[in-house]
Scaffold this motif. Structure first.
Motif, short mmCIF file in Angstrom:
data_model
loop_
_atom_site.label_atom_id
_atom_site.label_comp_id
_atom_site.label_asym_id
_atom_site.label_seq_id
_atom_site.Cartn_x
_atom_site.Cartn_y
_atom_site.Cartn_z
N VAL A 194 0.91 -1.36 -0.07
CA VAL A 194 0.13 -0.15 -0.15
C VAL A 194 1.04 1.12 -0.08
CG1 VAL A 194 -1.65 1.41 1.52
CG2 VAL A 194 -2.26 -1.00 0.90
N ALA A 195 0.87 1.97 -0.96
CA ALA A 195 1.55 3.37 -1.00
C ALA A 195 0.81 4.44 -0.76
CB ALA A 195 2.02 3.53 -2.51
N MET A 196 0.71 5.08 0.37
CA MET A 196 0.21 6.39 0.80
C MET A 196 0.46 7.53 -0.01
SD MET A 196 -0.57 6.23 4.97
CE MET A 196 -1.60 7.55 4.97
N ASP A 197 -0.15 8.18 -1.07
CA ASP A 197 0.05 8.96 -1.95
C ASP A 197 0.15 10.31 -1.38
OD1 ASP A 197 0.44 10.24 -4.29
OD2 ASP A 197 -1.67 10.01 -5.00
N PHE A 198 1.13 10.96 -1.05
CA PHE A 198 1.09 12.19 -0.69
C PHE A 198 1.68 13.09 -1.72
CE2 PHE A 198 2.24 9.93 3.13
CZ PHE A 198 1.15 10.09 4.19
N GLY A 199 1.76 12.66 -2.78
CA GLY A 199 2.43 13.19 -3.92
C GLY A 199 3.31 12.64 -4.73
N VAL A 200 3.19 11.29 -4.89
CA VAL A 200 4.19 10.28 -5.28
C VAL A 200 4.49 10.53 -6.68
CG1 VAL A 200 2.55 8.61 -6.29
CG2 VAL A 200 4.71 7.78 -5.11
N LYS A 201 6.09 10.32 -6.78
CA LYS A 201 6.53 10.26 -7.98
C LYS A 201 6.40 8.94 -8.97
CE LYS A 201 10.52 12.34 -8.61
NZ LYS A 201 12.20 12.55 -8.42
N TYR A 202 6.18 9.05 -10.14
CA TYR A 202 5.87 7.62 -10.90
C TYR A 202 7.09 6.74 -10.69
CZ TYR A 202 1.33 9.29 -12.78
OH TYR A 202 0.21 9.48 -13.21
N ASN A 203 8.32 7.42 -10.86
CA ASN A 203 9.44 6.65 -10.93
C ASN A 203 9.65 5.67 -9.70
OD1 ASN A 203 11.34 5.73 -12.80
ND2 ASN A 203 13.06 6.63 -11.69
N ILE A 204 9.21 6.24 -8.55
CA ILE A 204 9.23 5.46 -7.38
C ILE A 204 8.35 4.15 -7.31
CG2 ILE A 204 8.43 5.43 -4.99
CD1 ILE A 204 9.34 8.34 -4.66
#
Length: 383
Positions: A194-204
């Protein structure tokens, strides 16, 4: 077309627009990277900011469909010394001016970027206003002073995903019916993250997917109880913009998850971990932004050349009694760049291992997350 940039302290920088009429306000910051301007433009961590590049020539290789870090341009304006009108690169799908204009984002050239950078280094990042319509210095300075202050500003709500998404074939895909009755895709051996999206970069997300992760992106205000119900192998906390202390809902969810499953945080995710553990944060004078920040891994003594983009930092001293070990420090100013918890499966870094300026100095961090999930993985019941 004439344009004027005014800072809140009254300093003025004349230039000209290469994207037509415009007016914008935001915090003015600088980035020391020599390339990668499309990645900078689309990085959600730049939400609310006008970015100037220290490298003088921008636009020379155009833009393409692959070098994006989110679904849109995130900066409030792009300030360059010299715009290259005619791009030359086999991957180019258009010009930088066309790209900015289509998104309604101002692009200014002719700005004395060296003088602007020196001023921000001496006086600190500050609010600014630019305009092609209002060239009155007094009026524009006042507009800069009326812009929101980054300290105490929650910008995560502007960039987080609005609904849960699965990272599928290199893109986020909406989940039919939402999380009600959600079942993880059947991928034998895959790690459920689960990735909590605080403003995630696609490359991560690409970096995690390359290591066999099935990634479920969830909004920043997702409560811990829902994460428990999803029962992932690991929890990833993404980068993002603004003041971490203002993201109280994210801090609460992270605090709820401490010790339940492996946690890995990058950038804002790292700062939120520090706050969830009882630490405090502070605003850096002019931030760390660029692809040449030296960071030392205290566990090995090795120095990594890192990519960074942040204006806040966790106070190292505030974590002294929190069962936390400092693992990485910035060699320019000695600030905290990485930590690990001594008792629970948790670690984080302030910099961006996915951006690869080293080029592979920090890629081991993703492998460390996989190893941590492997060590703590609970057998999943068969459907």
């Amino acid at each position: 077309m004439k344009a004027l940039l005014a800072l809140e302290d009254g300093t003025l920088f004349p230039g000209r627009s290469f994207t037509g009429p415009a007016e914008a306000v935001g915090e003015v910051v600088f980035n020391t990277s020599m390339s990668g301007y499309q990645e900078v433009l689309t990085d959600p961590s730049y939400c609310g900011q006008m970015v100037t590049m220290t490298y003088p020539l921008m636009g020379n290789y155009g833009v393409n469909d692959e070098d994006v870090e989110s679904d849109r341009i995130q900066v409030r304006a792009f300030l360059v010394r010299e715009y290259q009108e005619y791009p030359s690169n086999w991957r180019s799908k258009g010009s930088l001016a066309e790209y900015l204009t289509a998104a309604g984002i101002p692009g200014l050239e002719g700005i004395d970027t060296r003088a602007l950078t020196r001023h921000l280094r001496v006086s600190g990042a500050m609010r600014g206003a630019l305009s092609t319509r209002d060239l009155d210095p007094h009026s524009l300075v006042e507009k800069a002073r009326q812009a929101p202050d980054m300290l105490g500003l929650d910008l995560v709500r502007e960039v987080t995903c609005r609904r849960p998404m699965l990272w599928t074939e290199g893109n986020p895909s909406p989940i039919e019916g939402g999380l009600e009755g959600f079942r993880w895709p059947e991928r034998p051996g895959a790690w459920r993250v689960v990735a909590m999206d605080f403003g995630v970069k696609y490359n991560i997300l690409r970096s995690l997917a390359q290591r066999g992760c099935t990634i479920l992106m969830v909004p920043a205000d997702t409560p811990g109880a829902l994460i428990d119900r999803l029962d992932p192998d690991g929890l990833f906390l993404s980068n993002g913009p603004g003041d971490p202390a203002a993201v109280t809902y994210g801090i609460a969810s992270i605090r709820d998850q401490l010790g339940k499953r492996p946690i890995f945080g990058i950038c804002l995710g790292h700062q939120l971990i520090g706050l969830a553990l009882g630490g405090t944060s502070f605003k850096l004078k002019f931030g760390h932004r660029g692809g040449n920040q030296p960071v030392q891994d205290l566990t090995t003594g090795k120095v990594e050349i890192t990519s960074q983009n942040h204006g806040f930092c966790v106070d190292m001293g505030s974590l002294a009694e929190k069962d936390v070990e400092v693992t990485h420090v910035n060699l320019n100013d000695g600030t905290l760049e990485g930590l690990v918890h001594k008792r629970i499966p948790l670690f984080s870094v302030q910099y961006h291992p996915e951006a690869s300026p080293g080029p592979h100095d920090a890629a081991y961090l993703f492998d460390r997350f996989i190893a941590l999930m492997k060590r703590h993985r609970n057998p999943k019941p068969q459907p």
